[in-house]
Design a protein around this motif. Structure first.
Motif, PDB file in Angstrom:
ATOM      1  N   UNK A 181      -1.662  11.576  13.006  1.00 32.30           N
ATOM      2  CA  UNK A 181      -1.819  10.618  11.903  1.00 32.30           C
ATOM      3  C   UNK A 181      -0.641  10.662  10.935  1.00 32.30           C
ATOM      4  N   UNK A 182      -0.607   9.679  10.024  1.00 35.95           N
ATOM      5  CA  UNK A 182       0.427   9.615   8.992  1.00 35.95           C
ATOM      6  C   UNK A 182      -0.103  10.278   7.722  1.00 35.95           C
ATOM      7  N   UNK A 183       0.663  11.228   7.197  1.00 35.93           N
ATOM      8  CA  UNK A 183       0.245  11.866   5.942  1.00 35.93           C
ATOM      9  C   UNK A 183       0.237  10.830   4.824  1.00 35.93           C
ATOM     10  N   UNK A 184      -0.773  10.863   4.003  1.00 34.70           N
ATOM     11  CA  UNK A 184      -0.863   9.890   2.906  1.00 34.70           C
ATOM     12  C   UNK A 184       0.379   9.944   2.008  1.00 34.70           C
ATOM     13  N   UNK A 185       0.917  11.136   1.810  1.00 31.52           N
ATOM     14  CA  UNK A 185       2.101  11.259   0.956  1.00 31.52           C
ATOM     15  C   UNK A 185       3.298  10.541   1.558  1.00 31.52           C
ATOM     16  N   UNK A 186       3.320  10.388   2.879  1.00 31.42           N
ATOM     17  CA  UNK A 186       4.429   9.721   3.560  1.00 31.42           C
ATOM     18  C   UNK A 186       4.361   8.203   3.394  1.00 31.42           C
ATOM     19  N   UNK A 187       3.167   7.660   3.164  1.00 32.88           N
ATOM     20  CA  UNK A 187       2.976   6.203   3.108  1.00 32.88           C
ATOM     21  C   UNK A 187       3.777   5.580   1.978  1.00 32.88           C
ATOM     22  N   UNK A 188       3.904   6.301   0.863  1.00 33.28           N
ATOM     23  CA  UNK A 188       4.610   5.750  -0.296  1.00 33.28           C
ATOM     24  C   UNK A 188       6.075   5.446  -0.002  1.00 33.28           C
ATOM     25  N   UNK A 189       6.631   6.026   1.074  1.00 34.05           N
ATOM     26  CA  UNK A 189       8.032   5.788   1.418  1.00 34.05           C
ATOM     27  C   UNK A 189       8.212   4.577   2.330  1.00 34.05           C
ATOM     28  N   UNK A 190       7.117   3.948   2.740  1.00 35.10           N
ATOM     29  CA  UNK A 190       7.191   2.847   3.694  1.00 35.10           C
ATOM     30  C   UNK A 190       7.202   1.494   2.979  1.00 35.10           C
ATOM     31  N   UNK A 191       7.798   0.502   3.617  1.00 36.30           N
ATOM     32  CA  UNK A 191       7.734  -0.863   3.109  1.00 36.30           C
ATOM     33  C   UNK A 191       6.365  -1.441   3.448  1.00 36.30           C
ATOM     34  N   UNK A 192       5.621  -1.783   2.411  1.00 36.10           N
ATOM     35  CA  UNK A 192       4.231  -2.184   2.594  1.00 36.10           C
ATOM     36  C   UNK A 192       3.986  -3.612   2.130  1.00 36.10           C
ATOM     37  N   UNK A 243     -11.338  -4.223  12.438  1.00 33.94           N
ATOM     38  CA  UNK A 243     -10.792  -5.513  12.029  1.00 33.94           C
ATOM     39  C   UNK A 243      -9.410  -5.721  12.626  1.00 33.94           C
ATOM     40  N   UNK A 244      -8.555  -4.694  12.527  1.00 35.57           N
ATOM     41  CA  UNK A 244      -7.191  -4.799  13.050  1.00 35.57           C
ATOM     42  C   UNK A 244      -7.194  -5.038  14.560  1.00 35.57           C
ATOM     43  N   UNK A 245      -8.066  -4.369  15.279  1.00 31.47           N
ATOM     44  CA  UNK A 245      -8.135  -4.570  16.731  1.00 31.47           C
ATOM     45  C   UNK A 245      -8.514  -6.007  17.062  1.00 31.47           C
ATOM     46  N   UNK A 246      -9.368  -6.612  16.212  1.00 28.13           N
ATOM     47  CA  UNK A 246      -9.838  -7.968  16.491  1.00 28.13           C
ATOM     48  C   UNK A 246      -8.793  -9.021  16.161  1.00 28.13           C
ATOM     49  N   UNK A 247      -8.101  -8.865  15.026  1.00 31.51           N
ATOM     50  CA  UNK A 247      -7.204  -9.938  14.571  1.00 31.51           C
ATOM     51  C   UNK A 247      -5.729  -9.642  14.819  1.00 31.51           C
ATOM     52  N   UNK A 248      -5.385  -8.379  15.074  1.00 27.85           N
ATOM     53  CA  UNK A 248      -3.989  -8.017  15.346  1.00 27.85           C
ATOM     54  C   UNK A 248      -3.915  -7.126  16.580  1.00 27.85           C
ATOM     55  N   UNK A 249      -4.323  -7.633  17.733  1.00 30.04           N
ATOM     56  CA  UNK A 249      -4.354  -6.789  18.938  1.00 30.04           C
ATOM     57  C   UNK A 249      -2.984  -6.288  19.364  1.00 30.04           C
ATOM     58  N   UNK A 250      -1.918  -6.905  18.882  1.00 28.96           N
ATOM     59  CA  UNK A 250      -0.547  -6.512  19.223  1.00 28.96           C
ATOM     60  C   UNK A 250      -0.055  -5.329  18.397  1.00 28.96           C
ATOM     61  N   UNK A 251      -0.807  -4.958  17.337  1.00 24.91           N
ATOM     62  CA  UNK A 251      -0.309  -3.982  16.361  1.00 24.91           C
ATOM     63  C   UNK A 251      -0.492  -2.548  16.838  1.00 24.91           C
ATOM     64  N   UNK A 252       0.326  -1.675  16.252  1.00 26.41           N
ATOM     65  CA  UNK A 252       0.150  -0.236  16.417  1.00 26.41           C
ATOM     66  C   UNK A 252      -0.613   0.295  15.206  1.00 26.41           C
ATOM     67  N   UNK A 253      -1.617   1.106  15.468  1.00 24.90           N
ATOM     68  CA  UNK A 253      -2.476   1.618  14.404  1.00 24.90           C
ATOM     69  C   UNK A 253      -2.255   3.115  14.241  1.00 24.90           C
ATOM     70  N   UNK A 254      -2.172   3.540  12.984  1.00 24.05           N
ATOM     71  CA  UNK A 254      -2.012   4.956  12.676  1.00 24.05           C
ATOM     72  C   UNK A 254      -3.102   5.385  11.692  1.00 24.05           C
ATOM     73  N   UNK A 255      -3.815   6.444  12.051  1.00 25.82           N
ATOM     74  CA  UNK A 255      -4.789   7.015  11.120  1.00 25.82           C
ATOM     75  C   UNK A 255      -4.064   7.647   9.954  1.00 25.82           C
ATOM     76  N   UNK A 256      -4.778   7.847   8.871  1.00 23.80           N
ATOM     77  CA  UNK A 256      -4.234   8.513   7.699  1.00 23.80           C
ATOM     78  C   UNK A 256      -4.693   9.964   7.672  1.00 23.80           C
ATOM     79  N   UNK A 257      -3.890  10.801   7.045  1.00 20.62           N
ATOM     80  CA  UNK A 257      -4.210  12.226   6.938  1.00 20.62           C
ATOM     81  C   UNK A 257      -4.183  12.640   5.463  1.00 20.62           C
ATOM     82  N   UNK A 258      -5.339  12.935   4.861  1.00 19.49           N
ATOM     83  CA  UNK A 258      -6.686  12.931   5.456  1.00 19.49           C
ATOM     84  C   UNK A 258      -7.170  11.517   5.726  1.00 19.49           C
TER      85      UNK A 258
END
Length: 294
Positions: A181-192, A243-258
């Motif tokens: 998974x992606x650490x929550x602290x890492x998310x702040x560095x991403x373009x969202x 929801x993402x699986x239904x409307x964005x089947x092409x996407x890559x999904x990453x869980x969050x940690x925690x």
């Protein structure tokens, strides 16, 4: 004047006399004659010419007969409509929710409801936020709401619809360098990219997402536009896994940690539900019952 008396009156006109009508109506002839006398007294006009052997309607009686047939037809139509609504053959149900919760868990519930009762008409209104959904139900614009907050005050009933994991959604190229998974602290560095109304909530999930926002590069009122920006690799966003699986089947999904979860609830005011509303609540409650208890 009541509906039964009007039916008696029309039967006398159609059968041409009290005796014949009494036989068809399965009432005594004296009782029927008394009912017609009382109707004439109430209206202050003579409805029948009784000079012969039968009961011939006067001009006033003929006019009343036409009106009575119309009233009886409308009453019978209304009774049939009520029967159909009560039996879920027809009906209209309005549910208020945010688009975030419309795909999951509401879509499968409505599909199941329509599968059982194909005559029902279901309207899903975008209330934008949980507060908007509560407001729509409170005002009567909607009968039910799907929210991720607890009811704001007393006077509500609710049914828990379970939890959906909130994940980071990105194009395969964008997600290539992200751990699982992606650490929550890492998310702040991403373009969202975000939908501003999704953050306008006091729910645990909305608060947690807001705390992770760092470089917000796109704020979109329209979800379809945000999803296209995610597809193009411009930004990543947050969404429920189902929801993402239904409307964005092409996407890559990453869980969050925690991990992060969103609770959904079906809510309504503490009052008698319509047959359609009660049917949806029954389906929602059955989702979480053990198979042996159904």
């Amino acid at each position: 004047m009541d509906l039964r008396t009007l039916r008696y009156f029309v039967a006398v006109v159609d059968e041409g006399g009290m005796t014949q009508a009494a036989r068809v109506l399965f009432v005594s002839q004296p009782s029927l004659s008394l009912a017609m006398r009382r109707l004439e007294d109430e209206l202050g006009v003579r409805l029948f010419d009784r000079s012969g052997r039968g009961a011939v309607p006067t001009a006033d009686g003929a006019r009343l007969a036409g009106l009575a047939r119309q009233v009886i037809a409308e009453a019978d139509g209304a009774r049939e409509r009520v029967r159909q609504v009560s039996g879920l053959e027809v009906g209209r149900l309005v549910v208020a929710t945010s688009a975030t919760l419309a795909v999951h868990p509401l879509t499968p519930l409505i599909a199941a409801l329509r599968g059982r009762h194909p005559g029902l008409e279901v309207h899903v209104r975008d209330a934008s936020t949980a507060a908007g959904a509560f407001g729509a139900v409170r005002s009567g614009e909607a009968e039910l709401g799907v929210v991720d907050d607890m009811p704001p005050d007393a006077g509500w009933d609710r049914c828990d619809l379970g939890a959906e994991e909130i994940v980071l959604v990105a194009s395969p190229e964008f997600a290539a360098g992200l751990a699982e998974p992606v650490a929550r602290a890492r998310v702040a560095d991403l373009d969202l990219g975000v939908i501003p109304s999704d953050l306008d909530s006091a729910s645990t999930a909305a608060t947690a997402v807001a705390s992770m926002l760092g470089r917000v590069r796109a704020q979109c009122a329209h979800r379809a536009m945000l999803w296209e920006l995610v597809r193009d690799g411009t930004v990543a966003t947050f969404a429920g896994r189902d929801t993402a699986k239904a409307v964005m089947p092409w996407a890559s999904l990453r869980s969050l940690d925690p991990p992060l979860w969103r609770e959904a609830h079906l809510v309504w005011r503490e009052q008698a539900l319509s047959p359609a509303g009660a049917a949806l609540v029954e389906l929602a409650r059955g989702r979480d019952e053990p198979p042996g208890d159904r």
